[in-house]
Design a protein around this motif. Sequence first.
Motif: not given
Length: 249
Positions: A129-136, A140-146, A190-192, A213-221
């Motif tokens: 299983p890989t990380h992904a931003v939830a549907a809906g 960008f919202e995923g980045v802010v959450m991270e 359940p979100f990011s 979407g893997n970039w989300v988990y680099w930029v955000g953290p």
Amino acid sequence: MVKLTFGSCGDSFSATSIKAYVSEFIATLLFVFAGVGSAIAYGKLTSDGALDPAGLVAIAIAHAFALFVGVAVAANISGGHLNPAVTFGLAVGGNITILTGIFYWVAQLLGSTAACFLLKFVTHGKAIPTHAVAAGMNEFEGVVMEIIITFALVYTVYATAADPKKGSLGTIAPIAIGFIVGANILAAGPFSGGSMNPARSFGPAVAAGDFAGNWVYWVGPLIGGGLAGLVYGDVFIASYQPVAEHDYA
């Protein structure tokens, strides 16, 4: 104020530093094996593998326990980062040099990737299983959450492990770090996806061959970790003496 220093090859290739890299590799491997393994196990034990409240709690607890142990076993050797965002946040505060931090990143990414390929082997080819931003939600919202949850993690690392005035509080640092990760997964899972850790997201992406979407988990953290280093370092440690490398756990 950012306290980044490049460092020297002599320090980064010393016997002590090499032991630290090996420690980061092993500890990250153990953490990711348990964390990703818990998600795979949950999928196997349920009919469709869809995450429900019980599954979220189980996976959060598995990550919290595994990180507590991973930090504890590596603390006296490498400081117990297990996370490029933690390494970056500590580098911003001057606790580790850029050059040494790069090798920490390499060890962490290799440890995570090795853990995921081992899981794929021992589970007879189960999907990783890989990380992904939830549907809906958008990325960008995923980045802010991270950013927010990683800020909480690295701030906790500073407060309980990197602060020169931590005193006896340092003995509970692995527990506190594990707890904040578990709590953040409950809040953000359940979100990011609740990664907080580029290595934790990178290994599964490599094993699954899916970097969507893997970039989300680099930029955000990395932003969250860097901000925590700036805030805690400038506001609370500004007048302290610099902490020696590997001496903050």
